[in-house]
Design an enzyme around this catalytic site. Structure first.
Site, PDB file in Angstrom:
ATOM      1  N   ASP A 104       0.827  -1.207   0.000  1.00 23.21           N
ATOM      2  CA  ASP A 104       0.000   0.000   0.000  1.00 23.21           C
ATOM      3  C   ASP A 104       0.863   1.259   0.000  1.00 23.21           C
ATOM      4  O   ASP A 104       0.343   2.375  -0.128  1.00 23.21           O
ATOM      5  CB  ASP A 104      -0.986  -0.004   1.162  1.00 23.21           C
ATOM      6  CG  ASP A 104      -0.329  -0.055   2.533  1.00 23.21           C
ATOM      7  OD1 ASP A 104       0.913  -0.140   2.601  1.00 23.21           O
ATOM      8  OD2 ASP A 104      -1.066  -0.032   3.536  1.00 23.21           O
TER       9      ASP A 104
ATOM     10  N   ASP B 289      -0.974  -6.256  -0.258  1.00 24.43           N
ATOM     11  CA  ASP B 289      -1.365  -5.640   1.007  1.00 24.43           C
ATOM     12  C   ASP B 289      -2.874  -5.470   1.103  1.00 24.43           C
ATOM     13  O   ASP B 289      -3.537  -5.094   0.127  1.00 24.43           O
ATOM     14  CB  ASP B 289      -0.739  -4.244   1.134  1.00 24.43           C
ATOM     15  CG  ASP B 289       0.529  -4.237   1.957  1.00 24.43           C
ATOM     16  OD1 ASP B 289       0.811  -5.233   2.653  1.00 24.43           O
ATOM     17  OD2 ASP B 289       1.255  -3.220   1.900  1.00 24.43           O
TER      18      ASP B 289
ATOM     19  N   LYS C  18      -1.109  -9.515   2.927  1.00 22.18           N
ATOM     20  CA  LYS C  18      -0.377  -9.021   4.093  1.00 22.18           C
ATOM     21  C   LYS C  18      -1.260  -8.036   4.832  1.00 22.18           C
ATOM     22  O   LYS C  18      -1.926  -7.203   4.198  1.00 22.18           O
ATOM     23  CB  LYS C  18       0.934  -8.336   3.698  1.00 22.18           C
ATOM     24  CG  LYS C  18       1.739  -7.851   4.913  1.00 22.18           C
ATOM     25  CD  LYS C  18       3.128  -7.379   4.540  1.00 22.18           C
ATOM     26  CE  LYS C  18       3.135  -6.031   3.865  1.00 22.18           C
ATOM     27  NZ  LYS C  18       2.656  -4.927   4.776  1.00 22.18           N
TER      28      LYS C  18
ATOM     29  N   GLU D  14      -1.494  -5.578   8.639  1.00 19.07           N
ATOM     30  CA  GLU D  14      -0.740  -4.996   9.741  1.00 19.07           C
ATOM     31  C   GLU D  14      -1.427  -5.263  11.079  1.00 19.07           C
ATOM     32  O   GLU D  14      -2.653  -5.333  11.151  1.00 19.07           O
ATOM     33  CB  GLU D  14      -0.586  -3.487   9.528  1.00 19.07           C
ATOM     34  CG  GLU D  14       0.205  -3.124   8.288  1.00 19.07           C
ATOM     35  CD  GLU D  14       0.367  -1.618   8.099  1.00 19.07           C
ATOM     36  OE1 GLU D  14      -0.035  -0.857   9.020  1.00 19.07           O
ATOM     37  OE2 GLU D  14       0.870  -1.200   7.048  1.00 19.07           O
TER      38      GLU D  14
ATOM     39  N   GLU E  98       9.118  -4.279  11.032  1.00 20.95           N
ATOM     40  CA  GLU E  98       9.501  -2.971  10.490  1.00 20.95           C
ATOM     41  C   GLU E  98       9.964  -2.021  11.582  1.00 20.95           C
ATOM     42  O   GLU E  98       9.282  -1.822  12.586  1.00 20.95           O
ATOM     43  CB  GLU E  98       8.347  -2.322   9.723  1.00 20.95           C
ATOM     44  CG  GLU E  98       8.727  -0.956   9.151  1.00 20.95           C
ATOM     45  CD  GLU E  98       7.768  -0.397   8.126  1.00 20.95           C
ATOM     46  OE1 GLU E  98       8.012   0.724   7.636  1.00 20.95           O
ATOM     47  OE2 GLU E  98       6.775  -1.071   7.803  1.00 20.95           O
TER      48      GLU E  98
END
Length: 274
Positions: free
Chosen positions: A49, A88, A118, A120, A186
């Site tokens: 993204d 994403d 993916k 978050e 990250e």
């Protein structure tokens, strides 16, 4: 040598099986031409993204939509023949609950051909990850700095320093336990990323983390020097294509204004073949 270079296109169980082996290589791509460039060299290609900032000039990833992710996912899929495609989940497409996440993940996979999505988030996303994994949606998790939560986190800050390290440890363990096949770490301290990598049964993919992670990912426009709005510490520039492009465009503009382009070899004569 990676699974892709050996000629076998990997699927999520192959990526998980690479835990502790030759480091996994992942780059982003958003277009077919770039996908063709990175495909021979990567185990996985991520339609991140980050395209909202890199390609569309958005101030963050929060404005990226499902339609944008599908459009770019389809473009990248056309350029891949060896690397595994991961797409994403955009902000707002999965946070409401497992059912919403499944609907949108299934749509992303069906319309792009992605092998995995993916998303978050750490412990609070474990239920959703388990729900997706149980229904045939392979999930790559993402903990530490999660850009979709930038407003909550107070900016693009290093996560997991001092007493905050336990939160990152718990998040990583939770997503692994929920069934994620890999996890992106990250912008977490080097030693913490290395410790988490040793403790988890699934591969860790570092970005601003540690060389001890099981793999690495970068935004391709960052490492090629094409995106220059800002430069995180963790980005190594392997080329300066932005500067090279600027020189080429300036030379073109100068030649047009001086009427040196097009030259005789670039125009057509009245006779056939000329």
């Amino acid at each position: 040598m990676s699974a892709t270079v050996e000629g076998k296109r990997p699927v999520p169980p192959d990526i998980r099986a690479r835990k502790g082996g030759v480091p996994l290589v992942m780059l982003t791509a958003y277009t077919t031409p770039v996908a063709r460039l990175v495909d021979p060299h990567c185990d996985m290609v991520l339609v991140g993204d980050s395209l909202g900032m890199v390609l569309h000039g958005l101030p963050s990833t929060l404005g990226v939509t499902m339609e944008m992710m599908i459009l770019h996912g389809q473009a990248v899929a056309r350029g891949l023949s060896r690397a595994m495609l991961v797409v994403d989940m955009p902000f707002g497409a999965y946070e409401e609950g497992p059912a919403q996440a499944f609907r949108n993940a299934a749509r992303l996979m069906a319309e792009t051909g992605a092998a995995a999505v993916k998303l978050e988030g750490g412990a609070h996303m474990a239920e959703t990850i388990a729900f997706l994994a149980a229904r045939g949606v392979p999930v790559m998790a993402h903990v530490g700095l999660t850009p979709q939560a930038v407003n909550t986190l107070g900016g693009y800050r290093v996560q997991g320093r001092g007493g905050d390290a336990d939160r990152i440890r718990e998040d990583a363990a939770a997503v692994a336990g929920a069934g994620a096949f890999a996890v992106v770490l990250e912008k977490v301290p080097d030693a913490l990323a290395a410790e988490i990598t040793r403790s988890l049964p699934i591969p860790t993919i570092g970005i601003g983390a540690s060389a001890d992670c099981d793999g690495q990912v970068l935004v391709v426009d960052d490492m090629l020097g094409l995106f220059t709005a800002f430069r995180p510490k963790f980005v190594k520039r392997y080329a300066e294509l932005g500067a090279e492009a600027d020189r080429a465009i300036a030379a073109y503009a100068a030649e047009v204004r001086a009427r040196r382009f097009p030259a005789p070899e670039h125009v057509f004569g009245a006779e056939p073949g000329r």
